[in-house]
Scaffold this active site. Structure first.
Site, PDB file in Angstrom:
ATOM      1  N   SER A 184       0.745  -1.390   0.350  1.00  0.00           N
ATOM      2  CA  SER A 184       0.339  -0.084   0.089  1.00  0.00           C
ATOM      3  C   SER A 184       0.982   0.836  -0.077  1.00  0.00           C
ATOM      4  O   SER A 184       1.878   1.640  -0.721  1.00  0.00           O
ATOM      5  CB  SER A 184      -0.922   0.346   1.346  1.00  0.00           C
ATOM      6  OG  SER A 184      -2.195   0.955   1.083  1.00  0.00           O
ATOM      7  N   ASP A 270      -9.813  -5.100  -4.747  1.00  0.00           N
ATOM      8  CA  ASP A 270      -9.024  -3.952  -3.463  1.00  0.00           C
ATOM      9  C   ASP A 270      -9.663  -3.342  -3.385  1.00  0.00           C
ATOM     10  O   ASP A 270     -10.408  -1.632  -4.265  1.00  0.00           O
ATOM     11  CB  ASP A 270      -7.556  -3.202  -3.815  1.00  0.00           C
ATOM     12  CG  ASP A 270      -7.242  -3.500  -2.794  1.00  0.00           C
ATOM     13  OD1 ASP A 270      -7.452  -1.985  -1.533  1.00  0.00           O
ATOM     14  OD2 ASP A 270      -5.719  -3.222  -3.115  1.00  0.00           O
ATOM     15  N   HIS A 309      -7.702  -5.559   0.329  1.00  0.00           N
ATOM     16  CA  HIS A 309      -6.262  -4.334   0.766  1.00  0.00           C
ATOM     17  C   HIS A 309      -4.942  -5.592   0.927  1.00  0.00           C
ATOM     18  O   HIS A 309      -4.513  -5.028   0.575  1.00  0.00           O
ATOM     19  CB  HIS A 309      -6.905  -3.640   0.944  1.00  0.00           C
ATOM     20  CG  HIS A 309      -5.878  -2.903   0.720  1.00  0.00           C
ATOM     21  ND1 HIS A 309      -5.080  -1.980  -0.330  1.00  0.00           N
ATOM     22  CD2 HIS A 309      -4.931  -1.821   2.024  1.00  0.00           C
ATOM     23  CE1 HIS A 309      -4.080  -1.225   0.403  1.00  0.00           C
ATOM     24  NE2 HIS A 309      -3.982  -0.856   1.521  1.00  0.00           N
TER      25      HIS A 309
END
Length: 335
Positions: A184, A270, A309
């Protein structure tokens, strides 16, 4: 009369909400530091009430907690998890034993986490366990201003922290491979770091990006919480303050200057970093001349799997994917 009073109250509430909705963009434009806080979310320290000095409380009973000091007034909290085959041997060992262990024949993964939370976040801990079970040392840390690390967050500061920890690992790991894994927001730190390493001709052995974006402006525009994306002047109100704060995390630009193998992992469902941004980054990297002598792979995970995610660590395919990409045979596991 009663209905009139209720309608008046409701109208008052709706006007307040509308006023707040209109006021927020101006507030953010006037105080760009708010945007920086929303990107870093370093003040969100979930899970709460865990003692980062005791990784064993999170089920990491073959992990040592260190503190490193990259600069004066900056201290980083670091966890080093040894390969699971050593978990018995590691019991009761001190920091010196763990540091010496980096010179063993097992490769090292430097894990750079995303925004919010700490190195003790649940999904992060689960990934360390998976990687440790596959025979990797895992070194992870909280950037300045996160967890129990001391300092003020900034993109250059986070990148310098990662560089310091990488150099600390290399000084102890001998000829063992060292891989960088970013997740991320950590993918932005990872490509900043690896670009710098490649420029000084000390590249890592591979770069793994999990749920990456192209750059922070595109991510902010695509983020599901971006309820203002259709607001007139969205870029001026919301995106320009990010750039003016010196926050770029330009993965798309960095990959043009990186010379090492690259693996991108992204789940189609995601909800935080849209899948299409990971695919776009892969397409940019695949066309980059800097990667012409290296592997560049994109590994999508179907939305039916529900990895979203931060749950790609759950994939039973992950050990095979890493083995094939890194060219390493899985060690025998000892329990």
């Amino acid at each position: 009369c009663r209905r009139k009073g209720m309608w008046f109250q409701l109208r008052k509430i709706l006007l307040c909400i509308l006023g707040l909705y209109v006021a927020i963009p101006f507030l953010i434009r006037l105080c760009p530091g708010i945007q920086a806080k929303l990107i870093f979310l370093n003040f969100v320290r979930v899970p709460y009430f865990i003692d980062l000095k005791k990784p064993q409380d999170q089920g990491l009973n073959h992990t040592c907690n260190y503190y490193l000091q990259p600069e004066e007034d900056v201290t980083l909290g670091v966890w080093h998890t040894v390969p699971a085959v050593w978990w018995k041997t590691a019991q009761g060992k001190d920091q010196m034993w763990y540091e010496d262990a980096l010179a063993s024949s097992y490769p090292v993964i430097l894990y750079l986490h995303g925004n919010a939370g700490t190195r003790g976040g649940d999904h992060r801990v689960e990934l360390y366990k998976v990687l440790s079970s596959l025979g990797y040392h895992v070194v992870t840390f909280d950037y300045r201003g996160w967890g129990d690390s001391i300092g003020t967050p900034s993109e250059p500061g986070m990148t310098y922290d990662a560089l310091h920890v990488f150099d600390w690992i290399k000084a102890r790991s001998g000829d063992n491979p060292v891989y960088i894994w970013g997740h991320s927001l950590g993918t932005g730190v990872a490509t900043n770091l690896v670009r710098r390493l490649c420029e000084r001709e000390t590249p890592p052995d591979a770069l793994i990006l999990e749920s990456p974006f192209t750059n922070i402006r595109e991510e902010a525009k695509s983020h599901p919480f971006s309820v203002y994306r259709f607001f007139p002047g969205f870029d001026w109100f919301f995106l320009d303050p990010i750039t003016n704060s010196g926050i770029k995390f330009a993965n798309d630009e960095n990959v043009k200057h990186i010379s090492c193998s690259l693996l991108i992992l992204h789940a189609e469902d995601d909800p935080v970093v849209p899948f299409h941004l990971g695919r776009k980054l892969y397409n940019i990297a695949a066309l980059s001349r800097s990667f012409r002598d290296f592997k560049v792979q994109f590994m999508p995970f179907h939305s039916d799997l529900g990895y979203r995610h931060k749950y790609i660590y759950k994939s039973p395919e992950l050990p095979r994917i890493l083995r094939e990409f890194l060219g390493k045979s899985e060690p025998e596991l000892q329990h």
